[in-house]
Design an enzyme around this catalytic site. Structure first.
Site, PDB file in Angstrom:
ATOM      1  N   LYS A  33       0.860  -1.181   0.000  1.00 12.18           N
ATOM      2  CA  LYS A  33       0.000   0.000   0.000  1.00 12.18           C
ATOM      3  C   LYS A  33       0.889   1.219   0.000  1.00 12.18           C
ATOM      4  O   LYS A  33       2.037   1.180   0.452  1.00 12.18           O
ATOM      5  CB  LYS A  33      -0.886   0.014   1.265  1.00 12.18           C
ATOM      6  CG  LYS A  33      -2.160   0.785   1.063  1.00 12.18           C
ATOM      7  CD  LYS A  33      -3.159  -0.020   0.254  1.00 12.18           C
ATOM      8  CE  LYS A  33      -4.458   0.697   0.043  1.00 12.18           C
ATOM      9  NZ  LYS A  33      -5.492  -0.177  -0.536  1.00 12.18           N
TER      10      LYS A  33
HETATM   11  P1  NAD Z   1     -13.029   7.433  -3.009  1.00 12.16           P
HETATM   12  O1  NAD Z   1     -12.033   8.484  -2.679  1.00 12.16           O
HETATM   13  O2  NAD Z   1     -13.461   7.285  -4.409  1.00 12.16           O
HETATM   14  O3  NAD Z   1     -14.312   7.630  -2.094  1.00 12.16           O
HETATM   15  C1  NAD Z   1     -14.251   7.779  -0.713  1.00 12.16           C
HETATM   16  C2  NAD Z   1     -15.628   8.252  -0.242  1.00 12.16           C
HETATM   17  O4  NAD Z   1     -15.643   8.290   1.184  1.00 12.16           O
HETATM   18  C3  NAD Z   1     -15.989   9.657  -0.711  1.00 12.16           C
HETATM   19  O5  NAD Z   1     -17.344   9.713  -1.044  1.00 12.16           O
HETATM   20  C4  NAD Z   1     -15.696  10.509   0.521  1.00 12.16           C
HETATM   21  O6  NAD Z   1     -16.446  11.726   0.553  1.00 12.16           O
HETATM   22  C5  NAD Z   1     -16.137   9.551   1.595  1.00 12.16           C
HETATM   23  N1  NAD Z   1     -15.594   9.918   2.898  1.00 12.16           N
HETATM   24  C6  NAD Z   1     -14.363  10.361   3.206  1.00 12.16           C
HETATM   25  N2  NAD Z   1     -14.269  10.625   4.526  1.00 12.16           N
HETATM   26  C7  NAD Z   1     -15.477  10.328   5.036  1.00 12.16           C
HETATM   27  C8  NAD Z   1     -16.017  10.390   6.343  1.00 12.16           C
HETATM   28  N3  NAD Z   1     -15.271  10.809   7.362  1.00 12.16           N
HETATM   29  N4  NAD Z   1     -17.288  10.015   6.536  1.00 12.16           N
HETATM   30  C9  NAD Z   1     -18.048   9.569   5.497  1.00 12.16           C
HETATM   31  N5  NAD Z   1     -17.599   9.492   4.227  1.00 12.16           N
HETATM   32  C10 NAD Z   1     -16.325   9.867   4.014  1.00 12.16           C
HETATM   33  O7  NAD Z   1     -12.394   6.072  -2.433  1.00 12.16           O
HETATM   34  P2  NAD Z   1     -12.788   4.599  -2.857  1.00 12.16           P
HETATM   35  O8  NAD Z   1     -11.825   4.152  -3.889  1.00 12.16           O
HETATM   36  O9  NAD Z   1     -14.233   4.504  -3.082  1.00 12.16           O
HETATM   37  O10 NAD Z   1     -12.385   3.814  -1.518  1.00 12.16           O
HETATM   38  C11 NAD Z   1     -13.280   3.725  -0.412  1.00 12.16           C
HETATM   39  C12 NAD Z   1     -12.821   2.615   0.497  1.00 12.16           C
HETATM   40  O11 NAD Z   1     -12.789   1.399  -0.226  1.00 12.16           O
HETATM   41  C13 NAD Z   1     -11.415   2.770   1.087  1.00 12.16           C
HETATM   42  O12 NAD Z   1     -11.368   2.189   2.367  1.00 12.16           O
HETATM   43  C14 NAD Z   1     -10.562   1.971   0.139  1.00 12.16           C
HETATM   44  O13 NAD Z   1      -9.364   1.526   0.749  1.00 12.16           O
HETATM   45  C15 NAD Z   1     -11.496   0.828  -0.140  1.00 12.16           C
HETATM   46  N6  NAD Z   1     -11.214   0.099  -1.367  1.00 12.16           N
HETATM   47  C16 NAD Z   1     -11.203   0.709  -2.577  1.00 12.16           C
HETATM   48  C17 NAD Z   1     -10.949  -0.029  -3.720  1.00 12.16           C
HETATM   49  C18 NAD Z   1     -11.005   0.577  -5.103  1.00 12.16           C
HETATM   50  O14 NAD Z   1     -10.900  -0.186  -6.076  1.00 12.16           O
HETATM   51  N7  NAD Z   1     -11.196   1.864  -5.247  1.00 12.16           N
HETATM   52  C19 NAD Z   1     -10.688  -1.398  -3.630  1.00 12.16           C
HETATM   53  C20 NAD Z   1     -10.727  -2.002  -2.377  1.00 12.16           C
HETATM   54  C21 NAD Z   1     -10.994  -1.240  -1.251  1.00 12.16           C
END
Ligand code: NAD
Length: 448
Positions: A138
């Site tokens: 990561k």
């Molecule tokens: P992203 O940046 O596209 O979206 C994150 C979302 O969370 C946004 O809508 C943001 O406004 C919201 N957010 C941030 N802080 C917040 C808070 N305090 N309270 C409520 N909402 C909040 O990120 P993503 O890619 O969608 O990733 C989200 C989660 O999924 C993370 O934990 C990431 O590690 C995990 N993840 C993502 C992927 C991927 O392919 N993108 C894969 C596996 C896991």
């Protein structure tokens, strides 16, 4: 040779001896106070439970408890007004025994080395749960991308990439998008790496734009994976898919795609939330409209198709399915006793603290753990890496079919193990993945 193999068989005679032999494991920090919100300790406490059940060999236990490599870089960036700011970036390679390190890069003010270490470990277990040939890594940069211009973000990304370039490569370390990074950021990483290598290397990152070696279906893959495993969970619990009520915290890549696909499957998404707060509508949120709104305004602030509620309230809603898809540590020992969802599908990494696990278990809430629930993203990243290396690209239907096959098979593997050993899904997922990583370590031996 004794291998820490998990049995998937339902034949009791074939099941491994799972008696607790805790004295076999020497834990340097055994008595240390467990900080509920320290993500690395949260990950380790689950790891320890699974390791004990597996009766993991002490040597392998010690190896798997430590990240292989931790890199910290200072990243000077000239801002558009001419000022120079220095940001801190991390890249942690947790374990590469099963293949190249794989893991996203996040840009966020909350990034810490502890968090990146935990996320890198989770990637190791996640790749092993779905049985794809990657290790775990990561990366993260401490910054607030919402306050930076596009050109500042590009300079930050390129300098960070240059700082960690010695670890990157299709055979060694392959980043992907994570919180606040996206296809555009991956394109800059790929270009910077390729400029240094003096030739185009598409397979060095995944989650790229389709036009430059990305895979069809990658952007939707994590949310799609959440939907696929939730469908399996509903089936297992004898619940109807149609009309299932869903609340989604986080409306970025994972949350918005999952919400959209849940609606397409006939579910009703009654609440969505992001960093600006949450919206509740008992008749269902028009997800297309909400996605278009966020595209235009970056967040849900000012979105009015429902009542405004807090993010904390969203987690306590009486819904069939709750999808935490934002950041870690949102389900804790404080709010878990008040939660009413029947299924929690962990779209985010580490949304539930270890202390909350037992509370959810006692309440009979069925948790699809992060390392399984959100593994759709890394699975299609694997497909993208395969396609880049082969120079032959698949149709979206092929990608989605293969994703469905892997997610449903992995769900069944974890569910079978959980039934067989009478442990929650999270413990079963850790047992399965740790045993796969441990087996490779045992077969490879310790170098030198
Ligand atoms: P992203 O940046 O596209 O979206 C994150 C979302 O969370 C946004 O809508 C943001 O406004 C919201 N957010 C941030 N802080 C917040 C808070 N305090 N309270 C409520 N909402 C909040 O990120 P993503 O890619 O969608 O990733 C989200 C989660 O999924 C993370 O934990 C990431 O590690 C995990 N993840 C993502 C992927 C991927 O392919 N993108 C894969 C596996 C896991």
């Amino acid at each position: 040779m004794r291998l820490a193999l998990v049995s998937l068989t339902s034949d009791p005679d074939m099941a491994p001896d799972l008696r607790l032999k805790t004295d076999r494991i020497i834990r340097p920090d055994k008595d240390r106070f467990l900080n509920e919100e320290n993500p690395f300790e949260a990950m380790m406490s689950r790891f320890d439970r699974a390791a004990e059940l597996l009766d993991l060999e002490p040597g392998i236990y010690k190896v798997l408890r430590h990240p292989e490599k931790q890199i910290i870089v200072s990243i000077p960036v000239t801002h558009d007004n001419g000022d120079v700011e220095v940001y801190t970036g991390y890249r942690v390679l947790y374990n590469t025994s099963r293949g190249p390190a794989k893991g996203g890069i996040r840009f966020d003010m909350q990034v810490t080395l502890e968090e990146v270490k935990a996320l890198a470990a989770w990637m190791t277990w996640k790749c092993a749960v779905v049985n794809i040939p990657f290790g775990g890594a990561k990366g993260g940069v401490v910054c607030d991308p919402l306050k930076m211009s596009v050109s500042e973000l590009e300079r930050l990304t390129r300098r960070y990439t240059a700082g960690i370039i010695h670890t990157l490569g299709p055979d060694s370390d392959v980043p992907a998008p994570d919180v606040n990074t996206n296809e555009r950021v991956m394109a800059w990483v790929m270009d910077t790496y390729s400029m240094h290598m003096r030739h185009t290397v598409t397979a060095v990152v995944t989650g790229k734009p389709v036009e430059m070696g990305g895979s069809l279906g990658r952007r939707e893959a994590t949310g799609r994976g959440c939907m696929l495993v939730t469908k399996e969970a509903l089936r297992h619990l004898g619940m109807e898919l149609k009309g299932t009520t869903v609340a989604v915290q986080g409306f970025g890549n994972v949350g918005s795609v999952a919400a959209d696909l849940f609606v397409k499957e006939g579910c009703k998404v009654v609440a969505i939330g992001d960093r600006s707060g949450a919206v509740y509508n008992k008749n269902g949120i028009p997800i297309d409209e909400a996605i278009a709104y966020v595209k235009q305004h970056r967040t849900l602030e000012g979105y009015t198709s429902g009542d405004r509620i807090s993010n904390d309230d969203l987690l306590l809603l009486d819904v069939d399915v709750l999808v935490p898809a934002a950041l870690e540590n949102v389900i804790t020992s404080k709010n878990a006793p008040k939660m009413r969802a029947k299924i929690v599908c962990e779209g985010a990494n580490g949304p539930t603290t270890a202390a909350a696990d037992s509370i959810l278990e006692e309440k009979g809430i069925f948790v699809i753990p992060d390392i399984l629930a959100n593994a759709g993203g890394v699975t299609v990243s694997y497909f993208e890496w395969v396609q880049d290396r082969g120079g032959y690209f698949w149709t979206e239907d092929v990608v989605n079919d293969r994703l469905r096959e892997i997610m449903t098979r992995s769900f069944a593997d974890v569910l079978n193990l959980s039934k067989l050993h009478k442990v929650p899904m999270r413990t079963a997922a850790y047992m399965l993945s740790i045993s796969r990583v441990a087996t490779v370590h045992k077969l490879r031996g310790i170098y030198a």
